[in-house]
Design a protein around this motif. Sequence first.
Motif, PDB file in Angstrom:
ATOM      1  N   ARG A 173      13.163  19.284  75.013  1.00 18.35           N
ATOM      2  CA  ARG A 173      14.471  18.687  74.707  1.00 18.35           C
ATOM      3  C   ARG A 173      15.312  18.559  75.979  1.00 18.35           C
ATOM      4  NH1 ARG A 173      11.508  18.993  71.297  1.00 18.35           N
ATOM      5  NH2 ARG A 173      11.026  17.005  72.260  1.00 18.35           N
ATOM      6  N   VAL A 174      15.164  19.527  76.874  1.00 19.22           N
ATOM      7  CA  VAL A 174      15.889  19.458  78.148  1.00 19.22           C
ATOM      8  C   VAL A 174      15.344  18.309  79.000  1.00 19.22           C
ATOM      9  CG1 VAL A 174      16.344  20.665  80.331  1.00 19.22           C
ATOM     10  CG2 VAL A 174      16.535  21.887  78.145  1.00 19.22           C
ATOM     11  N   LYS A 175      14.017  18.179  79.056  1.00 25.09           N
ATOM     12  CA  LYS A 175      13.391  17.133  79.871  1.00 25.09           C
ATOM     13  C   LYS A 175      13.809  15.741  79.413  1.00 25.09           C
ATOM     14  CE  LYS A 175       9.256  19.725  81.241  1.00 25.09           C
ATOM     15  NZ  LYS A 175       7.786  19.855  81.059  1.00 25.09           N
ATOM     16  N   GLU A 176      13.931  15.567  78.109  1.00 29.40           N
ATOM     17  CA  GLU A 176      14.298  14.249  77.598  1.00 29.40           C
ATOM     18  C   GLU A 176      15.807  14.019  77.610  1.00 29.40           C
ATOM     19  OE1 GLU A 176      12.573  14.367  73.703  1.00 29.40           O
ATOM     20  OE2 GLU A 176      14.409  15.123  72.747  1.00 29.40           O
ATOM     21  N   GLY A 177      16.567  15.039  78.018  1.00 30.64           N
ATOM     22  CA  GLY A 177      18.014  14.882  78.127  1.00 30.64           C
ATOM     23  C   GLY A 177      18.782  15.113  76.843  1.00 30.64           C
ATOM     24  N   ALA A 178      18.108  15.582  75.796  1.00 31.86           N
ATOM     25  CA  ALA A 178      18.790  15.808  74.523  1.00 31.86           C
ATOM     26  C   ALA A 178      19.668  17.062  74.570  1.00 31.86           C
ATOM     27  CB  ALA A 178      17.765  15.936  73.401  1.00 31.86           C
ATOM     28  N   ILE A 179      19.264  18.027  75.398  1.00 27.87           N
ATOM     29  CA  ILE A 179      20.049  19.248  75.601  1.00 27.87           C
ATOM     30  C   ILE A 179      20.289  19.405  77.096  1.00 27.87           C
ATOM     31  CG2 ILE A 179      20.039  21.776  75.447  1.00 27.87           C
ATOM     32  CD1 ILE A 179      18.392  21.558  72.915  1.00 27.87           C
ATOM     33  N   GLY A 180      21.524  19.630  77.484  1.00 21.85           N
ATOM     34  CA  GLY A 180      21.831  19.866  78.890  1.00 21.85           C
ATOM     35  C   GLY A 180      21.556  21.311  79.262  1.00 21.85           C
TER      36      GLY A 180
END
Length: 336
Positions: A208-215
């Motif tokens: 989720r972090v890699k895809e930018g969904a979670i900072g």
Amino acid sequence: MWDLVIVGAGPVGLAAAIEAKRANLKAVVLEKGTIVNTLYRWPKETVFFSEAKNIEIGGHPFPSLYPKPTRREALQYYRRVAENEELDIRIYTEVIGIHPDRGHFRVDYRDRDGEGTLQSRFVLVATGYYDNPNRLGVPGEELPHVRYGLDETLPYWKQHVVVIGGSNSAVEAALELYRAGAKVRVVHHAAEIRPRVKYWLKPDFENRVKEGAIGLLLNTRVLEITPREVVVLEKGEGAGAVRRLQADFVLVHIGYKAVDELLRRVGVEFQGDAPLLSETYETSIRGLFVAGSAGFGSDTRTVFIENGREHALKAVGEMADRIKAASLTSTPLSQV
């Protein structure tokens, strides 16, 4: 005169009460909230890390529909065990003082009818840590939009939420908030999320972090919380850079410390932030025992229901042996 007063009706306190009953000790459990109050206050969708068999008490099988039991199943299980064992549990009864008194203890409590006192040969404290979250020590952390823990996710829909922490609870909260429609950023002081995050959560979070969904902001120290922002200092590359993160809500997940006020007030000796304990989990005050995370200060990651219940069995076994020895030899219990 009671043989044993147990402070706390969590799984560890209940395990102690069952063992006391089987050892023919007259025991009572005092709990300031409801039965298994800590589990009751956990997020409603919590799934245990342990398998059901590892958090059973008193030899009662824990049936679960899932590989890992849920909070709801645990609440039902521990309540039914307490009922089936007919344990003497007094809920909404807060212990406010423990006092050694000529070979026994005076235990002061407060309930809905006022204050009272019990006399007991032994006391076992099993108060856990969930009421004592670690604090950031920064301006603004007492503001009403700052929360210690996550209950339900609906209130955070479409809100900017900053989650502070890098362990299981922070990662799990961030994922639940993201899936509930919140705009999530995680702030952590170290260079990486803790490697021992649950194996089914860590890759999900990292993706989720890699895809930018979670900072995700690492090597970052929180300086201040304002009504609308979290002010942080980045410690890595570009050290000294101050950033202001939009925050409608702030969820702090930086661990807990054992509740130890009762032990400190009675004069128990401590080593660092944990009480000195014998092999049978007795404190420096003879007859006063501790079981579970209540005896381990800030080291809450190594004490769980599955080993805390063993502390309870060993402590109660020591009490039973002393009472038996005193009765066989006509020796005062304080000298056994």
